[in-house]
Scaffold this active site. Structure first.
Site, PDB file in Angstrom:
ATOM      1  N   LYS A  14       0.860  -1.202   0.000  1.00  0.00           N
ATOM      2  CA  LYS A  14       0.000   0.000   0.000  1.00  0.00           C
ATOM      3  C   LYS A  14       0.887   1.239   0.000  1.00  0.00           C
ATOM      4  O   LYS A  14       0.700   2.165  -0.774  1.00  0.00           O
ATOM      5  CB  LYS A  14      -0.919   0.007   1.226  1.00  0.00           C
ATOM      6  CG  LYS A  14      -1.912  -1.133   1.259  1.00  0.00           C
ATOM      7  CD  LYS A  14      -2.892  -1.008   2.404  1.00  0.00           C
ATOM      8  CE  LYS A  14      -2.233  -1.068   3.773  1.00  0.00           C
ATOM      9  NZ  LYS A  14      -1.550  -2.354   4.015  1.00  0.00           N
ATOM     10  N   MET A  68      -8.110  -4.777  16.689  1.00  0.00           N
ATOM     11  CA  MET A  68      -9.564  -4.703  16.628  1.00  0.00           C
ATOM     12  C   MET A  68     -10.272  -5.856  17.311  1.00  0.00           C
ATOM     13  O   MET A  68     -11.431  -5.731  17.694  1.00  0.00           O
ATOM     14  CB  MET A  68     -10.011  -4.575  15.173  1.00  0.00           C
ATOM     15  CG  MET A  68      -9.554  -3.272  14.541  1.00  0.00           C
ATOM     16  SD  MET A  68     -10.160  -1.837  15.423  1.00  0.00           S
ATOM     17  CE  MET A  68      -8.666  -0.879  15.594  1.00  0.00           C
ATOM     18  N   GLY A 111      -4.948   1.488  14.236  1.00  0.00           N
ATOM     19  CA  GLY A 111      -5.262   1.247  12.835  1.00  0.00           C
ATOM     20  C   GLY A 111      -5.031   2.406  11.894  1.00  0.00           C
ATOM     21  O   GLY A 111      -4.591   2.219  10.769  1.00  0.00           O
ATOM     22  N   GLN A 112      -5.337   3.624  12.370  1.00  0.00           N
ATOM     23  CA  GLN A 112      -5.288   4.765  11.459  1.00  0.00           C
ATOM     24  C   GLN A 112      -3.998   5.566  11.658  1.00  0.00           C
ATOM     25  O   GLN A 112      -3.380   5.490  12.720  1.00  0.00           O
ATOM     26  CB  GLN A 112      -6.500   5.681  11.688  1.00  0.00           C
ATOM     27  CG  GLN A 112      -7.813   5.006  11.324  1.00  0.00           C
ATOM     28  CD  GLN A 112      -8.935   5.999  11.293  1.00  0.00           C
ATOM     29  OE1 GLN A 112      -9.097   6.730  10.315  1.00  0.00           O
ATOM     30  NE2 GLN A 112      -9.712   6.048  12.358  1.00  0.00           N
ATOM     31  N   CYS A 145     -12.801   2.401  16.072  1.00  0.00           N
ATOM     32  CA  CYS A 145     -11.638   1.512  16.063  1.00  0.00           C
ATOM     33  C   CYS A 145     -10.818   1.535  17.341  1.00  0.00           C
ATOM     34  O   CYS A 145     -10.313   0.486  17.766  1.00  0.00           O
ATOM     35  CB  CYS A 145     -10.750   1.795  14.859  1.00  0.00           C
ATOM     36  SG  CYS A 145      -9.975   3.410  14.806  1.00  0.00           S
ATOM     37  N   MET A 146     -10.634   2.677  17.989  1.00  0.00           N
ATOM     38  CA  MET A 146      -9.702   2.710  19.110  1.00  0.00           C
ATOM     39  C   MET A 146     -10.331   3.117  20.434  1.00  0.00           C
ATOM     40  O   MET A 146      -9.661   3.138  21.451  1.00  0.00           O
ATOM     41  CB  MET A 146      -8.531   3.666  18.809  1.00  0.00           C
ATOM     42  CG  MET A 146      -7.655   3.237  17.646  1.00  0.00           C
ATOM     43  SD  MET A 146      -7.036   1.534  17.749  1.00  0.00           S
ATOM     44  CE  MET A 146      -5.912   1.658  19.131  1.00  0.00           C
TER      45      MET A 146
END
Lengths: 768, 219
Positions: A82, A356, A393-394, A171-172
């Site tokens: 990516k 997650m 995640g981000q 997510c967090m």
């Protein structure tokens, strides 16, 4: 001289090698020399929370190349694919370049003035008619720090509403409330160096091989160098991570709660805990039980923590015998004993890693507490190579959403709107009347979109995220957005998405190096970048959009900046002393990121640890100094096992779990526009266990229909095992805009964190 | 991308090559130029459908009916054009465009009336259409230390035909090179890896299977 791409990359690989060897800047200069007129700049990767450093090559105003930054400590010149294709991510053919306003069924091009005039009018109208809590902004862990700060300041300090939420709620949030209830401060105590220095790693419900690729590469190398290293993968699904782990331990969904208590039970039973550490650094507490699932609108929960003794905690653990836990989880007794022994092994440096599987959990806060319990009981925490490490995640869920505090209940630097002292500090720094900042949180993300559905919120501005693909129980919220009756949805994005398609106004945005930016990754490393290219067409950066709205609403005085990004950062920095200290902006422009707290020119690798964290005094050893209420001690919580919101039954006999694959990120709006990544992995599929498939007559490549109480979806079956669902389970990735699996997911959430459980709901599986 | 394999000469190229005039004369008497006739045999490998006999016998057995191509649910099987010389009208697969998806029922082989594809084949994992080979290690992102391994993850014989061999990355000193390694005895030659490769030109391609060699000798 024109170097073709192959030669350039070969040269840069060699140059990078040289740079690594000599530790000098020579590598980059050599590439520059080779390329002549390509200008290189540093930036963190646009994708996951690992925060790999990349070098972006610009020529004639266009990004012509990207490559891993050999000088970035996080990744040393490596990327996953990516990151490798970052130079293509912004160049999709359908980039949004003009504001669009909905007129009937069509989206019609408009000028910025037209669009912003309309938006401001809608805001004013709704505020006048329904009050400030009828407007909201939904932002993102992909917001730069400047954007998040400006949004928070405008909404809380200007408009006077706490209706600001980030997608990081999805997510967090559980990781955050885990940190806050255990340590009274968000963000890990450890850092990525722990991946190099430890010898025992428990991965809990995290497909690190695919979701934190470069970190996984680092972890595996530790084991290559040190055969003593053990990697144990706890999962409900066999993944590429499981394949490379030393041991894969499958467990029934939701029973992670029982397993962690079971491990603690054995540690207590065998007295392998560190009595001295517990005495000096921990207190025990319990909270409410049977706390619900948030399925009803306006569900409210407030915990009621009560101190307990160590003896009472031991009593609490009594039922979690290996036999009971084994029966519940499906993990053999011998394995549970082995794991507990490993966790407590004094000769081992033990780490736990999760993402997650723990956070997107109706008891996400509890399970975060429980993994900290094990580390606190054994004293395996705040030491180099020995930490629980929450993975993010981000790219800036940490740096922006969590640290700047773009949540309904938050202010910057761990502060909360409910605390009058915190409000006073914010008012002072923001230069607003303290009465402006509301003291009551309003809605977390799921509740915010429920409010939009009901009409309690009328105007929502969505920036840098795609909720109308990513929310659970998606149908309700997609329909809610289009109910009319005064509802007005603005979406700022760079491409058409499943969210822009329900918008009333679409604003074309700048992305990544098309603007100056700042992200904070999972190891507290803030990374800055300069603008390197112009955004396409009339696209403008989200920060400009927020300030433009502010001006039109009469709050331009809150943003009197000339060099906006730097001045915002320095203003935000004022919040961060006393343990979350950020460095001056200048320092970030030069460094390959810096880990806070940054004090006296030094970054911190290990928080709360003497010799590493400047706030820990000599002789203290370890001090959780942010938890003033408990005298600098961390909290060991008695949290029980409680079942999932919706378990399989006769009608819906399978567990549905959702997640990601390496090739695509989140809702695939960026990676989906890179042809190579689409070639590598085109469409979402349904993972099924081969025996389940056989029973239903489903073959590889055949079609299956998944149905939950909320929706249904037809997918191609994948039995090849890249991710192998356990029996009675199916797994679907959520990146595919043509396969909205989140329509099936349940919008049950952790009552403490508000984070929905995307990993567990009940579906039926039928052959089509 | 739509790039065809290197040994197909496009119609335009052929006509522009100036070879038309003498060739036209040759074709007029029904003979085909020698280089084209030997295309397949000269190592210009053609990926045949699963169950195909060895190339020489295949060319003799195939009646060019096209039934295998019709049977393929993925439209992966194409019929060769005139530039393929003696292979004209025979079925082949361009893995980079549409690889064989290894249907367990082998509809293509079942449809073949002449035995050019072995109808009796019942285990898709036993086919040997070719072997995947990494032909450009310097351009393989995995071998360079990046996290790719797309070919490995997409391989239908996961952890059998391609496995990951992990080794220390000397350059960074703290990461792993996860190299995809093809196992010749398990690889069926479907070409899914070739299709998946994220490079502009696939660095893993299906080629004619190397000889299966033994370590013992008959004297």
């Amino acid at each position: 001289m024109n170097l073709n791409r192959r030669d350039f990359l070969k040269a840069s690989a060699a140059a990078a090698a040289l740079a690594a060897a000599t530790g000098s800047r020579f590598g980059i200069e050599a590439a520059e020399a080779a390329e002549g007129d390509i200008k290189w700049g540093k930036a963190p990767c646009r994708f996951c929370g690992t925060g790999c450093g990349v070098l972006v090559g610009v020529k004639d105003g266009r990004i012509v190349a990207t490559k891993g930054d050999p000088q970035a400590p996080v990744n040393k010149g490596l990327n996953c694919i990516k990151g490798y294709f970052l130079s293509k991510v912004l160049n999709g053919k359908d980039r949004l370049t003009k504001p669009l306003i909905r007129k009937g069924d069509k989206m019609v091009e408009a000028s910025w003035d037209e669009a912003m005039t309309l938006i401001a009018a809608k805001f004013k109208e709704s505020i006048a008619k329904n009050g400030p809590d009828s407007v909201a902004i939904y932002g993102s862990g992909q917001w730069t720090v400047f954007e998040g700060y400006a949004a928070s300041k405008l909404f809380k300090g200007g408009i006077g509403t706490n209706n600001i939420e980030p997608n990081a709620r999805l997510c967090m949030a559980s990781a955050v409330t885990g940190f806050m209830t255990t340590f009274a401060s968000d963000e890990p105590m450890g850092c990525y160096d722990d991946l190099d220095l430890g010898d025992t790693y428990f991965l809990w419900g995290a497909n690190m091989a695919e979701c934190h690729p470069v970190l996984f590469s680092r972890l595996i190398d530790n084991r290559l160098k040190n055969p003593r290293v053990k990697i144990i993968d706890f999962g409900t699904r066999h993944t590429r991570t499981s394949q490379m782990a030393d041991k894969y331990i499958k467990f029934h969904p939701q029973t992670d709660l029982a397993l962690l208590n079971g491990i603690a039970h054995i540690i207590v039973r065998d007295k392998t805990y560190d009595e001295n550490f517990i005495k000096k650094h921990a207190v025990f507490k319990k909270g409410k039980t049977s706390i619900g699932y948030g399925l009803e609108d306006k569900f409210k929960f407030a915990d009621d923590p009560k101190p307990i003794t160590f003896e009472e905690y031991k009593e609490f653990l009594k039922p979690y015998t290996p036999q009971y836990v084994s029966k519940l989880s499906g993990v053999p007794v011998a394995t549970i004993e082995e794991v507990a022994k490993l966790y407590a092994d004094k000769s081992r440096k033990v780490n736990s890693l999760w993402t997650m599987g723990f956070n997107q959990h109706v008891r996400g806060t509890w399970v975060n507490n429980l993994v900290y319990n094990v580390h606190l009981l054994t004293g395996k925490i705040c030491k180099p190579g020995e930490n629980p490490l929450s993975l993010t995640g981000q790219p800036s869920a940490c740096g922006t959403a969590r640290e700047v505090g773009t949540f309904t209940h938050r202010l910057p630097a761990d502060m909360v709107v409910t605390n009058p002292e915190h409000r006073a500090k914010a008012a002072e720094i923001w230069g607003v009347d303290v009465k402006k900042i509301p003291e009551k949180p309003t809605y977390h993300a799921t509740e915010m979109f429920r409010a939009l559905d009901r009409g309690d919120i009328k105007v929502v501005w969505v920036q840098v995220t795609n909720p109308f693909q990513s929310l659970p129980h998606l149908n309700r919220y997609r329909k809610g957005a289009r109910k009319g009756d005064g509802r007005f949805v603005i979406v700022s994005d760079i491409y058409p998405t499943r969210s822009t398609e329900v918008a009333d106004v679409i604003l074309p945005s700048a992305s990544w190096v098309e603007k100056e930016g700042f992200f904070g990754n999972a190891e507290r490393r803030g990374q800055q970048w300069f603008k390197m290219v112009e955004p396409p067409g009339e696209a403008r950066n989200d920060l400009w959009q927020i300030i433009e709205l502010a001006k039109r609403l009469g709050y331009g005085n809150l943003f009197p900046y000339k060099y906006v990004e730097k001045e915002i950062f320095e203003e935000y920095r004022k919040f961060t002393g006393g343990g979350k200290d950020l460095a001056p902006y200048e320092a970030y422009t030069k460094a390959r990121g810096l880990r806070w707290p940054y004090v006296n020119g030094k970054e911190t690798q290990w928080r709360y640890a003497e010799g590493y964290d400047p706030y820990v005094k000599a002789g203290e050893g370890v001090k959780f100094y942010k938890n003033k209420k408990d005298d600098g001690k961390a909290v060991i919580w008695a949290r029980p096992y409680e079942p999932a919101a919706e378990s399989p039954d006769k009608q819906y006999p399978f567990w549905l779990c959702t997640g990601r694959v390496l090739e695509h990120w989140h809702t695939g709006t960026m990676t989906g526009r890179v042809p190579e990544l689409k070639r590598a992995y085109g469409a979402a599929v349904c993972e099924l266990h081969p025996e389940d498939a056989k029973k239903m007559g489903i073959k590889q490549g055949g079609k299956v229909k998944l149905t939950s109480r909320r929706g249904s979806l037809v997918l191609t079956a994948d039995l090849r095992g890249r991710g192998k669902a356990e029996k009675g389970n199916v797994f679907v990735a959520f990146f595919d805009e043509n396969k909205l699996i989140n329509e099936l997911c349940i919008d049950a959430y952790c009552p403490i964190s508000g984070e929905p459980d995307y990993k567990k709901c009940a579906v039926k599986v039928e052959k089509v | 991308m739509g790039s065809k394999s290197q040994d197909i000469v496009s119609r335009r190229q052929f006509l522009q090559s100036g070879a038309v005039a003498p060739l036209a004369a040759v074709l007029a008497v029904g003979m085909i130029s020698i280089p084209f006739m030997r295309l397949a045999e000269a190592g210009g490998f053609m990926l045949r459908p699963p169950g195909a006999l060895d190339e020489k016998r295949f060319l003799g057995a195939c009646v060019k009916c096209g039934k295998c191509a019709q049977a393929c649910p993925y439209k992966a099987i194409k019929m060769a054009g005139p530039s393929y010389g003696a292979s004209l009208g025979t079925p082949y697969i361009i893995a980079r465009e549409e690889p064989c998806q290894l249907c367990p029922e082998l509809p293509c082989a079942k449809a073949c009336p002449s035995g050019a594809l072995d109808k009796g084949l019942d285990d898709i994992e036993k086919v040997r259409m070719g072997t995947a080979i990494i032909v450009d290690r310097e351009n393989c992102l995995s071998i360079r230390g990046l996290r790719c391994e797309v070919c490995y993850r997409n391989c239908p014989l996961l952890d059998k035909a391609i496995t990951i061999e992990a080794r220390h990355n000397e350059r960074t000193g703290s990461h792993t090179i996860m190299e995809p390694v093809v196992h010749r005895d398990k690889c069926v030659g479907c070409g899914i890896c070739e299709k998946s490769c994220v490079r502009e030109q696939a660095v893993i391609v299906v080629q004619k299977s190397p000889l299966l060699q033994k370590d013992s000798y008959e004297f």
